[in-house]
Design a protein around this motif. Sequence first.
Motif, PDB file in Angstrom:
ATOM      1  N   UNK A  60      12.737   5.011   2.177  1.00 39.76           N
ATOM      2  CA  UNK A  60      11.733   6.006   1.269  1.00 39.76           C
ATOM      3  C   UNK A  60      10.576   5.003   0.544  1.00 39.76           C
ATOM      4  N   UNK A  61       9.798   5.690   0.235  1.00 39.91           N
ATOM      5  CA  UNK A  61       8.674   5.056  -0.527  1.00 39.91           C
ATOM      6  C   UNK A  61       9.151   4.504  -1.907  1.00 39.91           C
ATOM      7  N   UNK A  62      10.026   5.140  -2.485  1.00 41.39           N
ATOM      8  CA  UNK A  62      10.466   4.904  -3.744  1.00 41.39           C
ATOM      9  C   UNK A  62      11.278   3.582  -3.756  1.00 41.39           C
TER      10      UNK A  62
ATOM     11  N   UNK B 174       0.824  -1.135  -0.085  1.00 47.58           N
ATOM     12  CA  UNK B 174      -0.094   0.089  -0.170  1.00 47.58           C
ATOM     13  C   UNK B 174       0.715   1.274   0.139  1.00 47.58           C
ATOM     14  N   UNK B 175       1.804   1.401   0.817  1.00 44.74           N
ATOM     15  CA  UNK B 175       2.963   2.449   0.824  1.00 44.74           C
ATOM     16  C   UNK B 175       3.660   2.367  -0.606  1.00 44.74           C
ATOM     17  N   UNK B 176       3.845   1.421  -1.063  1.00 44.53           N
ATOM     18  CA  UNK B 176       4.732   1.463  -2.339  1.00 44.53           C
ATOM     19  C   UNK B 176       3.866   2.101  -3.495  1.00 44.53           C
ATOM     20  N   UNK B 177       2.674   1.875  -3.575  1.00 39.93           N
ATOM     21  CA  UNK B 177       1.605   2.391  -4.396  1.00 39.93           C
ATOM     22  C   UNK B 177       1.036   3.553  -4.121  1.00 39.93           C
TER      23      UNK B 177
ATOM     24  N   UNK C 140      11.457  -3.764  -4.239  1.00 42.40           N
ATOM     25  CA  UNK C 140      11.496  -4.831  -3.249  1.00 42.40           C
ATOM     26  C   UNK C 140      10.231  -5.578  -3.122  1.00 42.40           C
ATOM     27  N   UNK C 141       9.014  -4.952  -3.387  1.00 40.39           N
ATOM     28  CA  UNK C 141       7.820  -5.654  -3.412  1.00 40.39           C
ATOM     29  C   UNK C 141       8.026  -6.837  -4.653  1.00 40.39           C
ATOM     30  N   UNK C 142       8.731  -6.351  -5.700  1.00 42.24           N
ATOM     31  CA  UNK C 142       8.529  -7.198  -6.516  1.00 42.24           C
ATOM     32  C   UNK C 142       9.443  -8.375  -6.399  1.00 42.24           C
TER      33      UNK C 142
ATOM     34  N   UNK D  38      -1.030   3.898  -1.877  1.00 36.32           N
ATOM     35  CA  UNK D  38      -2.573   3.893  -1.420  1.00 36.32           C
ATOM     36  C   UNK D  38      -2.459   4.295   0.198  1.00 36.32           C
ATOM     37  N   UNK D  39      -1.417   4.244   0.845  1.00 34.70           N
ATOM     38  CA  UNK D  39      -1.232   4.184   2.289  1.00 34.70           C
ATOM     39  C   UNK D  39       0.107   5.327   2.400  1.00 34.70           C
ATOM     40  N   UNK D  40      -0.389   6.397   3.169  1.00 34.37           N
ATOM     41  CA  UNK D  40       0.663   7.341   3.391  1.00 34.37           C
ATOM     42  C   UNK D  40       2.304   6.658   3.763  1.00 34.37           C
ATOM     43  N   UNK D  41       3.259   6.882   3.177  1.00 35.28           N
ATOM     44  CA  UNK D  41       4.656   6.388   3.561  1.00 35.28           C
ATOM     45  C   UNK D  41       4.960   6.736   4.991  1.00 35.28           C
TER      46      UNK D  41
END
Length: 151
Positions: free
Chosen positions: A125-127, A47-50, A132-134, A52-55
């Motif tokens: 950081x979000x970026x 969610x953070x990566x996308x 890493x999710x991949x 959708x959730x604040x980092x």
Amino acid sequence: MKKSVFTLAAAAAMIGTVALAQDYSANLKARQGQFRIMALNLGILGGMAQGKIAYDAEAAQRAADTLVAVSQIDPTPLWPEGSDNMSIDGTRAMPSIWDKHDDFLAKWGAFGTAAAEMQTVAATGQEALGPMMGKVGGSCKACHDSHREPN
């Protein structure tokens, strides 16, 4: 005499049946709980990566730390042989987990490695989360493709 022999034979057959009928409900609940913990924390990070959730660096780090902790749980008691989808209800675990156990353990290890890599970047950081999710998702998919029955 015939009645005694029959009674002994019937008792022996029932004992054999009881010995074969294992109750894996606790093992199954434990491993399903493990996957729920993984899914919850992957949901936070994803969610953070996308966006959708604040980092939140602290929350991302906690989620990644949890994934690493889960990856370090000894899988042996969670995956006793005979707790597959061909033997019991309520699981999608395929017999290949035991037929190709080294492959299963290698894939579980790959998840641990990917989780540890996520852990090192989660608070940076979000970026950093997307790539890493991949990797983490790819490790999950590799195991699911080989050892989990599709829906």
